[in-house]
Design an enzyme around this catalytic site. Structure first.
Site, mmCIF file in Angstrom:
data_model
loop_
_atom_site.group_PDB
_atom_site.id
_atom_site.type_symbol
_atom_site.label_atom_id
_atom_site.label_comp_id
_atom_site.label_asym_id
_atom_site.label_seq_id
_atom_site.Cartn_x
_atom_site.Cartn_y
_atom_site.Cartn_z
ATOM 1 C CD GLU A 374 -3.274 -0.341 -0.400
ATOM 2 O OE1 GLU A 374 -3.378 0.877 -0.558
ATOM 3 O OE2 GLU A 374 -2.815 -0.703 -1.371
ATOM 4 C CB THR A 375 0.941 3.165 -2.352
ATOM 5 O OG1 THR A 375 2.797 2.775 -2.195
ATOM 6 C CG2 THR A 375 2.649 4.629 -2.901
ATOM 7 C CB ILE A 376 -0.640 7.890 -0.461
ATOM 8 C CG1 ILE A 376 0.632 8.848 0.530
ATOM 9 C CG2 ILE A 376 -1.318 7.181 1.466
ATOM 10 C CD1 ILE A 376 1.400 9.550 -0.063
#
Length: 565
Positions: A374-376
């Protein structure tokens, strides 16, 4: 019985295609209109972070100021994807100099950890969790590099909103509550220290649900020290000592010296021209040029005669992906350690050579021969024409499970992405940056800014970038439609970590891809499947130079928001 089952499947397919609210304009899969504004635009994966960035712009801050403030807020509000324990990359279009700048703020491996150690321990792969995959977190230094070059407001002002929310609390959004409820209990079950104290004890001894208030006073204190003491407050002194001592107590190798010696690197973005538009990415140790390689191959096909979402579209895209990712596995690595042949990989001649390997059916490939999680994601634009494309992540959701005591964040596990096989480009070495999945992107047209965008999601990111570019340029979608359009990905093939799966892999499609396409892919001998949550998250800002208007778009699959003024 067979007729009955077929009828049910047909009804489900029809239901699935039409399961959306009717809109009188735009594509039927669009969830909403683009956001339009003249003075500034912020697009992030959390509405409160977007509002923080917008407030900074309205108070006279520029796009970089707003991006730092919003990113700090996301480290608090979306700890399942990012935070100051992770790395950062950015592409900046500076409105003053009319030029693109690239920042690689990724951290390096511990200098006291060697490949011999892994071999003596009998490890064939770096573990996903625990102290061994922890590399130096680069995000904080990235903030200060961006701020030193382009910022205008003091860091105390930029971090103040995140500090306030961390102390007073904020309501958890739907998706983040879902991921936290899955992640925190898992980390706790592994026996990792400080999980309960950091994420539960400060919130009445339990994890809040959607709509309930979440606080992180430890992170508020960390942010306050960073705001007042600068980047050295994080990389030197007591905070660095706390991080290093904790990791070494857990059996890891990260040291105060590793933290103190860390530095980000300003790099030149690289590009290919796709049908008159220059698409920009950062060079390795990231995987951005994989998107450029894919586009170079795909430009050789006339998509004006190929329907979006058709069998031919997905087949050609998937084969181009396979070719690019084989090169990714062989060549991409920290360019301080390896001579990555970027120019050759992106050349028209090489693309033509690789394109000729694509046939009518699914195939497997090897990397080309060249001499030589997961990343932003978020993006901001201001009234002076400056735009920033910024991505930040801990990897594998929240990260390694390693939470230094009373600092309020988890450290990343990017070191997992090294290979432990000797002689490869991405083989582990001390002080080396691991292969990185997170990549920001930018598009210019005739030397002027056009779109700042990114798509989250590990190995999906180059595929997502290419899909967005094609949606905009080949299929004429607007900015929101380009992100809302149904997606697909391909898994399988060789990996920079040294894994070598067999076969042609699998194409996984979202429910919006019609069954006729799925059937057609099967006819071409593709394995087709489904998954959820693997298709990334998207934010974008487009600059309409003719009307002097920003267009903003935000991922409908996430909690985010685009807003302007």
């Amino acid at each position: 019985m067979r007729t009955s089952l077929l009828s049910v499947f047909t009804l489900l397919t029809i239901f699935n295609i039409n399961y959306a609210q009717d809109r009188v304009t735009g594509q039927p899969f669009a969830t909403r209109s683009e956001v339009l504004a003249q003075n500034g635009m912020v697009a992030t994966s959390h509405p409160l972070a977007t509002q923080i960035g917008l407030d900074i712009l309205k108070k006279g801050g520029n796009a970089i100021d707003a991006a730092i403030a919003a990113n700090a807020a996301l480290g608090l509000m979306e700890p399942t994807g990012c935070g100051v324990g992770g790395d950062l990359f950015a592409i900046v279009w500076d409105g003053k100099t009319q030029k693109l700048y690239g920042l690689n703020a990724s951290g390096r491996s511990p200098k006291n950890l060697t490949l011999d150690y892994f071999e003596k321990e009998g490890l064939e792969k770096i573990p996903a969790l625990g102290p061994l995959p922890v590399s130096v977190p680069g995000a904080v230094d990235g903030w200060f590099e961006l701020h030193g070059k382009f910022g205008s407001k003091p860091m105390t002002e930029l971090l103040a909103p995140a500090i306030d929310y961390a102390e007073k609390g904020f309501p958890l959004t739907e998706l983040i509550a879902f991921y936290m409820q899955r992640s925190i209990p898992y980390y706790e079950s592994q026996g990792f220290p400080n999980i309960e104290d950091t994420y539960m004890a400060q919130n009445g001894g339990r994890l809040p649900n959607e709509g309930e208030i979440y606080k992180n006073p430890y992170l508020a204190n960390t942010y306050r020290k960073i705001a007042e003491g600068g980047r050295d407050a994080f990389y030197k002194g007591e905070m660095a000592k706390t991080i290093a001592n904790f990791i070494q107590e857990q059996g890891g190798f990260l040291s105060k010296k590793d933290l103190a010696s860390h530095k980000s690197e300003w790099v030149e973005p690289v590009s290919v021209n796709y049908r008159g538009y220059d698409v920009w990415e950062l060079p390795p140790n990231g995987q951005g040029i994989a998107a450029l390689q894919m586009l170079q191959i795909l430009e050789g096909y006339d998509f004006s005669n190929i329907e979006f979402g058709s069998t031919e579209h997905l087949h050609l895209f998937t084969e181009a992906k396979k070719l690019a990712f084989e090169d990714r596995a062989k060549y991409y690595a920290d360019m301080d350690f390896v001579n990555v042949p970027v120019a050759e990989l992106l050349s028209d001649t090489y693309a033509e050579k690789r394109r000729k390997l694509i046939g009518e059916r699914a195939n497997s490939y090897e990397a080309g021969e060249i001499s030589a999680g997961e990343t932003i994601y978020m993006t901001v634009a201001d009234k002076e024409g400056t735009m920033i494309s910024l991505i930040q992540s801990n990897y594998r959701g929240m990260g390694s499970g390693m939470v230094p005591p009373k600092l309020g964040f988890m450290l990343q596990d990017r070191g997992e992405l090294f290979s432990l096989k000797r002689g490869q480009a991405n083989t582990y070495e001390p002080g080396k940056r691991p292969f990185h999945t997170i990549i920001p992107a930018f598009i210019t047209k005739d030397g002027q800014p056009y779109v700042s965008f990114g798509v989250m999601g590990g190995d999906f990111q180059p595929q997502g970038h290419s899909q967005i570019v094609m949606n905009l340029i080949d299929f004429g979608m607007n900015l929101q439609e380009a992100g809302d359009a149904p997606r697909w990905d391909h898994t399988g093939g060789n990996s920079p970590t040294g894994e070598t799966p067999e076969g042609t892999g699998q194409v996984r499609v979202e429910s919006g891809i019609p069954y006729t396409t799925v059937r057609g892919l099967m006819d071409k001998r593709h394995k087709v499947g489904f998954t959820r949550g693997a298709y990334g998250g998207y934010q974008a800002i487009l600059w309409d130079a003719e009307n002097q208007v920003y267009h903003g778009a935000s991922e409908s699959r996430k909690d985010g928001q685009a807003a302007g003024y």
